[in-house]
Write a protein that holds these residues in place. Structure first.
Motif, PDB file in Angstrom:
ATOM      1  N   ARG A 356      -0.063  -1.344   0.253  1.00  0.00           N
ATOM      2  CA  ARG A 356      -0.145   0.448  -0.023  1.00  0.00           C
ATOM      3  C   ARG A 356       0.897   1.323  -0.110  1.00  0.00           C
ATOM      4  N   GLU A 359       1.600   1.455  -3.943  1.00  0.00           N
ATOM      5  CA  GLU A 359       0.408   2.189  -4.114  1.00  0.00           C
ATOM      6  C   GLU A 359       0.166   3.939  -4.063  1.00  0.00           C
ATOM      7  N   HIS A 374      -2.361  -0.462  -8.963  1.00  0.00           N
ATOM      8  CA  HIS A 374      -1.686  -2.069  -7.872  1.00  0.00           C
ATOM      9  C   HIS A 374      -0.975  -3.465  -8.773  1.00  0.00           C
ATOM     10  N   LYS A 401      -4.351   6.075   4.822  1.00  0.00           N
ATOM     11  CA  LYS A 401      -5.091   5.378   3.492  1.00  0.00           C
ATOM     12  C   LYS A 401      -3.884   5.335   3.015  1.00  0.00           C
ATOM     13  N   ASP A 402      -4.639   4.159   1.599  1.00  0.00           N
ATOM     14  CA  ASP A 402      -3.692   3.970   0.356  1.00  0.00           C
ATOM     15  C   ASP A 402      -4.319   4.807  -0.244  1.00  0.00           C
ATOM     16  N   LYS A 406      -8.170   1.883   1.514  1.00  0.00           N
ATOM     17  CA  LYS A 406      -8.166   0.843   2.598  1.00  0.00           C
ATOM     18  C   LYS A 406      -7.571   1.663   3.451  1.00  0.00           C
ATOM     19  N   LEU A 408      -3.855   1.600   5.951  1.00  0.00           N
ATOM     20  CA  LEU A 408      -2.661   1.092   6.148  1.00  0.00           C
ATOM     21  C   LEU A 408      -1.995   0.019   7.488  1.00  0.00           C
TER      22      LEU A 408
END
Lengths: 409, 255
Positions: A356, A359, A374, A401-402, A406, A408
């Motif tokens: 992540r 990303e 991704h 968050k990524d 979502k 981390l």
């Protein structure tokens, strides 16, 4: 017979020394043409003297390589021919003259003329004690010259303009190198014959290049390969009468070069295969860890069956890697359900976190959309070294968050 | 006394004139840029100054002496494309080459040489990569290795051939900062350059060259639209016709 082997060791040392510099100066093909030019030199010297007189033959052959070299040089500078065509013409021309003269000689009533055939493919058994003495003297002289000139030759071979600008005598060093090459090529024809001389000069260096990228070790390893190849080659050729030594020497040199190609620790194919295999194993393991994390994140499940795991990580390695992970204490099996251990969870969190972070980085610094990042992260997460991981952690570790929203872990 | 004095220099290559009567004088501690289109004779000028190419006419003086007398105090940085980077050598080996000219054949390299190499590698920020093979470097790093080799020579005059061609911004900044620092230490620096945008920031003297000298002087005076137009606006048609005639008849342009 000891003097035959001693003579061969001298030839091998001299050949590897000159060969190393011929290779790094990209003159391998020139040396092949010069070796072929040895033949007419030897035949004409024989005709002139009337017998197989060592120093006369040696002088004739050296003179002949000298003429061939300057002919190639002249052709390149005064005709539109490029170096490969100039070298090819001189090689074929000189060899043609040599063979014609040799066959002509067979009809003449000279003594010892049969011995000249050995210069085609080499016959180490024909080396006499007086030859060995000459070879030993020459090999010592050449070694001394190269040790003395080593720095100058290195610099000139790498960067001629710079060598000149720092006050190094380029012309005279190069001339001395040339004379040494002429002499060594003639010496080498005694062992391998004119046709295969280039094999003894070049192949040991090719093998050595796979073990090192510095000049001095290259020289040393090439010398070692050349000595082994000449000794083993001569030994093999003597197992049957009238077998020439040249081909056997080249076969052994090529064997060592091929072995280097297989076994060299960095560039060898076996080393590369193992490296690739390790990477695939790591990749598979990390995919399994990620699969567990995802199961927990999406469906709050902490365990699953082998079938589910297989459908999540479609690698044929999955079963093998699971076994390995079980052994390493990352994973446990209970009634055909698989769980991650404490240690396994730690690793899984690490892998997902890195994925992540990559990303995030790709989205923000390389301006890629969340859909694109991704697949990049999927590859990079297995490749990034520790230092780069820490760098990412420093830059983005504070985020929650990524790009797909979502958390981390 | 000038650091470099080039007077009426004419050079031919295979009978084709490459430089026609070029003259200029570089004061000590100057940072000079040589500008001109491809084939203008910039690299030839450097190689002639170094004595690698013999001119048909003209004189070259360095601090009042001939180049031959001062060779050990001049550092040449060739174009990085001029060498084979697969050559079996590490970063350390290449920079050490800068010390070879200082030692006699039979003299071993000394601790002093090692110190000079370490110092040079530090300056170009390459000390950490000293054990790398030279083919495993980026273009900018290769150029920095070449510069380090020149630094290891401890010269008073630097001649650089296109040091900024095909390298990354970070390396370019590292190199120009270093060159400016050397200039402040009183070294004279001559650079063959191709980028007109950066030229006025980098150099305090400029030589516009296109087979002949178009303009020479302090940047402020000669960096003009007119000189750029003259240098890059194409060759003199009659001059190139004369060159062709000299080439085909095999005559040198001056006796």
């Amino acid at each position: 017979m000891w003097y035959v082997y001693l003579g061969l060791v001298c030839i091998a040392i001299a050949a590897a020394t000159v060969g190393t510099f011929l290779v790094i100066r990209r003159q391998a093909l020139v040396s092949d043409a010069l070796a072929h030019a040895v033949l007419p030199g030897i035949v004409f010297a024989f005709l002139l003297v009337g017998k197989r007189h060592l120093s006369a033959l040696f002088a004739g052959a050296t003179l002949s390589t000298f003429i061939a070299y300057y002919l190639i040089d002249w052709l390149q500078n005064h005709t539109p021919l490029k170096s490969d065509s100039a070298i090819g013409s001189v090689l074929a021309g000189a060899f043609g003259i040599g063979i014609a003269a040799l066959t002509f000689l067979q009809k003449l009533p000279y003594e010892g003329k049969a011995g000249l055939n050995t210069f085609l493919f080499g016959n180490a058994a024909a080396i006499l004690p007086s030859d060995t003495l000459l070879f030993a003297l020459l090999a010592c002289t050449i070694l001394a010259i190269f040790l003395l000139l080593f720095r100058y030759l290195t610099l000139i071979s790498f960067d001629k303009f710079f060598a000149f600008s720092s006050g190094i005598p380029v012309k005279s060093t190069e001339t001395l190198f040339l004379i040494c090459s002429f002499v060594v090529i003639v010496m080498a024809t005694y062992a391998t014959g004119v046709v295969l001389t280039v094999g003894l000069l070049i192949i040991p260096v090719v093998g050595a290049r796979l073990w090192t990228y510095r000049l001095k070790p290259l020289w040393g390893i090439a010398t070692l390969i050349a000595i082994l190849a000449t000794l083993l080659g001569t030994y093999c050729s003597q197992q049957r009468p009238y077998m020439p030594t040249g081909p056997w020497i080249v076969i052994w040199a090529a064997f060592f070069a091929f072995a280097s190609f297989l076994f060299s620790p960095k560039q060898g194919i076996i080393a590369r295969y193992l490296q690739h295999k390790r990477f695939r194993h790591k990749q598979c393991k990390e995919h399994i860890l990620k699969a567990f994390y995802k199961l927990w994140e999406d469906q709050q499940q902490k365990s699953c069956t082998l079938e589910t795991l297989r459908s999540l990580c479609a690698s044929p390695l999955t079963k093998k890697i699971l076994k390995q992970m079980k052994k390493d204490g990352l994973i446990k099996e209970k009634q055909s359900y698989w769980y991650l251990t404490e240690k396994g969870w730690e690793e899984a969190i690490k892998v997902v976190r890195l994925h992540r972070l990559i990303e995030l980085y790709m989205a923000e610094y390389a301006s890629l959309s969340p859909e694109q990042v991704h697949s990049y992260a999927e590859r990079l997460e297995h490749l990034l070294p520790e230092t780069l991981q820490q760098e990412l952690e420093r830059m983005l570790g504070h985020r929650k968050k990524d790009p797909h929203e979502k958390p981390l872990p | 006394m000038y650091a470099l004095e080039v007077h009426n220099l004419t050079v031919t290559y295979h009978n084709t004139p490459v430089l026609w009567g070029v003259s200029f004088e570089v004061p000590k501690g100057a940072m000079v840029g040589i500008l001109g289109p491809n084939g203008a004779g910039k690299s030839t000028l450097l190689k002639t100054i170094l004595g690698f190419i013999k001119p048909v006419s003209g004189t070259i003086r360095c601090f009042g002496k001939t180049i031959e007398q001062l060779k050990k105090h001049i550092a040449y940085v060739p174009q990085k494309e001029s060498v084979d980077w697969t050559f079996p050598a590490t970063v350390w080996d290449v920079v050490m080459m800068g010390r070879y000219g200082k030692r006699k054949l039979y003299e071993p390299l000394r601790l002093e040489d090692k110190k000079a190499v370490i110092e040079a590698l530090k300056k170009v920020d390459m000390l950490l990569l000293k054990h790398r093979h030279i083919s495993a470097l980026s273009g900018g790093q290769q150029q920095r290795v070449f510069l380090a080799r020149a630094l290891a020579q401890d010269p008073i005059l630097f001649l650089l051939d296109e040091p900024f061609a095909g390298i990354d911004m970070a390396s370019e900044e590292n190199i120009i900062t270093l060159l400016k620092q050397l200039k402040n230490e009183g070294k004279t620096i001559i650079v063959v350059h191709h980028n007109l945008l950066t030229a006025p920031q980098y150099f305090d003297y400029l030589l516009f060259l296109n087979s002949r000298r178009i303009a020479w002087g302090p940047t402020k005076e000669v960096f003009t639209e007119e000189n750029i137009q003259k240098t890059y606006g194409g060759r003199l048609p009659t001059l190139s016709k004369i060159s062709t005639i000299l080439k085909t008849t095999g005559q040198p342009p001056v006796e």
